[in-house]
Scaffold this motif. Structure first.
Motif, PDB file in Angstrom:
ATOM      1  N   LYS A 156       0.832  -1.206   0.000  1.00  0.00           N
ATOM      2  CA  LYS A 156       0.000   0.000   0.000  1.00  0.00           C
ATOM      3  C   LYS A 156       0.864   1.253   0.000  1.00  0.00           C
ATOM      4  O   LYS A 156       0.565   2.229  -0.700  1.00  0.00           O
ATOM      5  CB  LYS A 156      -0.934  -0.008   1.211  1.00  0.00           C
ATOM      6  CG  LYS A 156      -2.051  -1.035   1.132  1.00  0.00           C
ATOM      7  CD  LYS A 156      -2.911  -1.030   2.388  1.00  0.00           C
ATOM      8  CE  LYS A 156      -4.057  -2.025   2.279  1.00  0.00           C
ATOM      9  NZ  LYS A 156      -4.878  -2.080   3.507  1.00  0.00           N
ATOM     10  N   LEU A 160       1.160   4.131  -3.021  1.00  0.00           N
ATOM     11  CA  LEU A 160       0.965   5.563  -2.803  1.00  0.00           C
ATOM     12  C   LEU A 160       2.175   6.368  -3.270  1.00  0.00           C
ATOM     13  O   LEU A 160       2.037   7.437  -3.867  1.00  0.00           O
ATOM     14  CB  LEU A 160       0.689   5.835  -1.327  1.00  0.00           C
ATOM     15  CG  LEU A 160      -0.767   5.732  -0.881  1.00  0.00           C
ATOM     16  CD1 LEU A 160      -0.862   5.864   0.630  1.00  0.00           C
ATOM     17  CD2 LEU A 160      -1.634   6.787  -1.564  1.00  0.00           C
ATOM     18  N   ASP A 182      -8.930  13.895  -8.962  1.00  0.00           N
ATOM     19  CA  ASP A 182      -8.260  12.730  -8.378  1.00  0.00           C
ATOM     20  C   ASP A 182      -7.520  13.106  -7.098  1.00  0.00           C
ATOM     21  O   ASP A 182      -7.528  12.355  -6.113  1.00  0.00           O
ATOM     22  CB  ASP A 182      -7.278  12.116  -9.375  1.00  0.00           C
ATOM     23  CG  ASP A 182      -7.978  11.360 -10.497  1.00  0.00           C
ATOM     24  OD1 ASP A 182      -9.178  11.047 -10.354  1.00  0.00           O
ATOM     25  OD2 ASP A 182      -7.320  11.083 -11.515  1.00  0.00           O
ATOM     26  N   TYR A 184      -8.185  15.605  -5.066  1.00  0.00           N
ATOM     27  CA  TYR A 184      -9.154  15.848  -3.984  1.00  0.00           C
ATOM     28  C   TYR A 184      -9.556  14.528  -3.331  1.00  0.00           C
ATOM     29  O   TYR A 184      -9.647  14.419  -2.108  1.00  0.00           O
ATOM     30  CB  TYR A 184     -10.396  16.566  -4.517  1.00  0.00           C
ATOM     31  CG  TYR A 184     -10.347  18.070  -4.381  1.00  0.00           C
ATOM     32  CD1 TYR A 184     -10.230  18.669  -3.120  1.00  0.00           C
ATOM     33  CD2 TYR A 184     -10.428  18.901  -5.486  1.00  0.00           C
ATOM     34  CE1 TYR A 184     -10.192  20.054  -2.986  1.00  0.00           C
ATOM     35  CE2 TYR A 184     -10.385  20.289  -5.363  1.00  0.00           C
ATOM     36  CZ  TYR A 184     -10.271  20.851  -4.113  1.00  0.00           C
ATOM     37  OH  TYR A 184     -10.227  22.230  -3.977  1.00  0.00           O
ATOM     38  N   GLN A 185      -9.797  13.522  -4.146  1.00  0.00           N
ATOM     39  CA  GLN A 185     -10.162  12.213  -3.604  1.00  0.00           C
ATOM     40  C   GLN A 185      -9.021  11.610  -2.788  1.00  0.00           C
ATOM     41  O   GLN A 185      -9.228  11.081  -1.695  1.00  0.00           O
ATOM     42  CB  GLN A 185     -10.559  11.260  -4.731  1.00  0.00           C
ATOM     43  CG  GLN A 185     -10.969   9.872  -4.237  1.00  0.00           C
ATOM     44  CD  GLN A 185     -11.416   8.954  -5.358  1.00  0.00           C
ATOM     45  OE1 GLN A 185     -11.730   9.411  -6.457  1.00  0.00           O
ATOM     46  NE2 GLN A 185     -11.429   7.668  -5.100  1.00  0.00           N
ATOM     47  N   LEU A 186      -7.805  11.689  -3.328  1.00  0.00           N
ATOM     48  CA  LEU A 186      -6.649  11.106  -2.636  1.00  0.00           C
ATOM     49  C   LEU A 186      -6.375  11.804  -1.305  1.00  0.00           C
ATOM     50  O   LEU A 186      -6.038  11.146  -0.310  1.00  0.00           O
ATOM     51  CB  LEU A 186      -5.414  11.178  -3.536  1.00  0.00           C
ATOM     52  CG  LEU A 186      -5.371  10.173  -4.688  1.00  0.00           C
ATOM     53  CD1 LEU A 186      -4.300  10.558  -5.693  1.00  0.00           C
ATOM     54  CD2 LEU A 186      -5.099   8.761  -4.152  1.00  0.00           C
ATOM     55  N   THR A 187      -6.498  13.131  -1.260  1.00  0.00           N
ATOM     56  CA  THR A 187      -6.249  13.829   0.000  1.00  0.00           C
ATOM     57  C   THR A 187      -7.333  13.538   1.026  1.00  0.00           C
ATOM     58  O   THR A 187      -7.075  13.562   2.231  1.00  0.00           O
ATOM     59  CB  THR A 187      -6.150  15.350  -0.214  1.00  0.00           C
ATOM     60  OG1 THR A 187      -7.314  15.822  -0.924  1.00  0.00           O
ATOM     61  CG2 THR A 187      -4.903  15.714  -1.004  1.00  0.00           C
ATOM     62  N   THR A 188      -8.522  13.233   0.562  1.00  0.00           N
ATOM     63  CA  THR A 188      -9.592  12.826   1.485  1.00  0.00           C
ATOM     64  C   THR A 188      -9.321  11.441   2.050  1.00  0.00           C
ATOM     65  O   THR A 188      -9.509  11.184   3.240  1.00  0.00           O
ATOM     66  CB  THR A 188     -10.951  12.830   0.765  1.00  0.00           C
ATOM     67  OG1 THR A 188     -11.226  14.153   0.275  1.00  0.00           O
ATOM     68  CG2 THR A 188     -12.076  12.414   1.704  1.00  0.00           C
ATOM     69  N   GLU A 189      -8.848  10.529   1.189  1.00  0.00           N
ATOM     70  CA  GLU A 189      -8.555   9.162   1.625  1.00  0.00           C
ATOM     71  C   GLU A 189      -7.293   9.089   2.472  1.00  0.00           C
ATOM     72  O   GLU A 189      -7.188   8.232   3.363  1.00  0.00           O
ATOM     73  CB  GLU A 189      -8.390   8.261   0.398  1.00  0.00           C
ATOM     74  CG  GLU A 189      -9.669   8.060  -0.403  1.00  0.00           C
ATOM     75  CD  GLU A 189      -9.424   7.294  -1.694  1.00  0.00           C
ATOM     76  OE1 GLU A 189      -8.244   7.016  -2.019  1.00  0.00           O
ATOM     77  OE2 GLU A 189     -10.407   6.982  -2.381  1.00  0.00           O
ATOM     78  N   HIS A 190      -6.327   9.987   2.201  1.00  0.00           N
ATOM     79  CA  HIS A 190      -5.040   9.962   2.906  1.00  0.00           C
ATOM     80  C   HIS A 190      -4.727  11.372   3.420  1.00  0.00           C
ATOM     81  O   HIS A 190      -3.811  12.041   2.911  1.00  0.00           O
ATOM     82  CB  HIS A 190      -3.936   9.471   1.966  1.00  0.00           C
ATOM     83  CG  HIS A 190      -4.254   8.175   1.286  1.00  0.00           C
ATOM     84  ND1 HIS A 190      -4.166   6.952   1.921  1.00  0.00           N
ATOM     85  CD2 HIS A 190      -4.683   7.917   0.018  1.00  0.00           C
ATOM     86  CE1 HIS A 190      -4.514   5.996   1.080  1.00  0.00           C
ATOM     87  NE2 HIS A 190      -4.836   6.545  -0.065  1.00  0.00           N
ATOM     88  N   PRO A 191      -5.467  11.827   4.418  1.00  0.00           N
ATOM     89  CA  PRO A 191      -5.345  13.231   4.848  1.00  0.00           C
ATOM     90  C   PRO A 191      -4.004  13.596   5.465  1.00  0.00           C
ATOM     91  O   PRO A 191      -3.697  14.787   5.598  1.00  0.00           O
ATOM     92  CB  PRO A 191      -6.477  13.369   5.885  1.00  0.00           C
ATOM     93  CG  PRO A 191      -6.730  11.968   6.369  1.00  0.00           C
ATOM     94  CD  PRO A 191      -6.482  11.088   5.189  1.00  0.00           C
ATOM     95  N   ARG A 193      -1.042  12.569   4.167  1.00  0.00           N
ATOM     96  CA  ARG A 193       0.000  12.545   3.127  1.00  0.00           C
ATOM     97  C   ARG A 193       0.210  13.962   2.615  1.00  0.00           C
ATOM     98  O   ARG A 193      -0.496  14.454   1.729  1.00  0.00           O
ATOM     99  CB  ARG A 193      -0.402  11.622   1.965  1.00  0.00           C
ATOM    100  CG  ARG A 193      -0.643  10.184   2.334  1.00  0.00           C
ATOM    101  CD  ARG A 193       0.607   9.394   2.571  1.00  0.00           C
ATOM    102  NE  ARG A 193       1.451   9.233   1.398  1.00  0.00           N
ATOM    103  CZ  ARG A 193       2.329   8.249   1.275  1.00  0.00           C
ATOM    104  NH1 ARG A 193       2.463   7.346   2.230  1.00  0.00           N
ATOM    105  NH2 ARG A 193       3.089   8.160   0.200  1.00  0.00           N
TER     106      ARG A 193
END
Length: 256
Positions: A156, A160, A182, A184-191, A193
């Motif tokens: 994982k 990333l 994309d 926005y979605q990634l920062t929501t899933e991995h706040p 990072r």
């Protein structure tokens, strides 16, 4: 033959894609593949299959599972099984066969070299090829032992990291508009990072959305403070200052 473990276990031979339905046997073969060409002791294999509370006849059960794996992997003209008994346990010899996460590692290394040398088109294509190997999380519901749990964590994290480097390559090619949703979605899933927040800020800035970019910084700073009691890293702070001053270095310079 190719083994695929970047997702539920699959063995690919020509046009055939073979799977194992028995979960404990699937776990055993996956562990042997993760540690390919290394002897895995019996007690470690038992822990991976049954966790902390194995049954009384765990060793006998393990021998049965190994026998079934050998039958599953048997091929015409093959004199010896790739799964060998080697005290204090078993080893899977990879030989001429391929393992998908080895290919993934190789592609990520190649992509990193391209990125370092500013060959952004080649880097993008290579990172995309690496990510195409990813299918689903590895055996999420049956990872009992440290080998598979550790491998899943590594996989994982490696994915990333690959996504972050791919995003940097795409940003350098002027593909910021297609990256915004994309990211926005990634920062929501991995706040937590911070690299992803930095990339989103840059993409928004290049889209003429300075206010949104600065809002991303404030939201990331709030999350880091609330979750970890930390201020944003230097790279994220530098990005905020550069946006506030409209630093020319943020402008896109697509290589010839």
């Amino acid at each position: 033959m190719r083994y695929e473990i970047m997702g539920p276990l699959r063995v690919v031979e020509g046009e055939r894609k073979l799977t194992i339905r028995a979960r404990k046997i699937e776990v055993l073969l996956t562990v042997l593949l993760v540690r390919a060409d290394q002897v895995v002791p019996i007690d470690q294999l038992i822990a991976e299959i049954w966790g902390e509370y194995p049954p009384r006849r765990a060793i006998a059960g393990l021998h049965v599972y190994v026998s079934q794996i050998r039958k599953f992997l048997r091929r015409p003209g093959q004199s010896e099984s790739p799964v060998l008994t080697r005290p204090p346990g078993y080893v899977l010899r990879l030989g001429p066969d391929h393992l998908d996460f080895h290919c993934f590692e190789r592609l990520v290394c190649e992509g990193r070299d391209h990125l370092r040398e500013r060959r952004y088109q080649q880097a993008t294509a290579t990172f995309e090829s690496a990510l195409d190997l990813w299918r689903d999380p590895l055996l999420d519901d049956v990872c009992h032992g440290p080998i598979l749990e550790g491998f899943q964590t590594w996989l994982k994290e490696a994915r990333l990291e690959c996504i972050e480097m791919l995003t940097d390559s795409r940003l350098m090619l002027g593909r910021h508009r297609e990256l915004v949703s994309d990211l926005y979605q990634l920062t929501t899933e991995h706040p937590l990072r911070e690299a992803l927040h930095r990339q989103l800020m840059l993409a928004l800035y290049r889209c003429g959305r300075r206010a949104d970019a600065l809002h991303v910084y404030q939201a990331a700073r709030k999350t880091l403070n609330e979750e970890l009691g930390l201020e944003p890293c230097r790279a994220l702070q530098d990005m905020q200052r550069a946006i506030l001053t409209s630093d020319d270095r943020l402008e896109l310079h697509v290589p010839a």
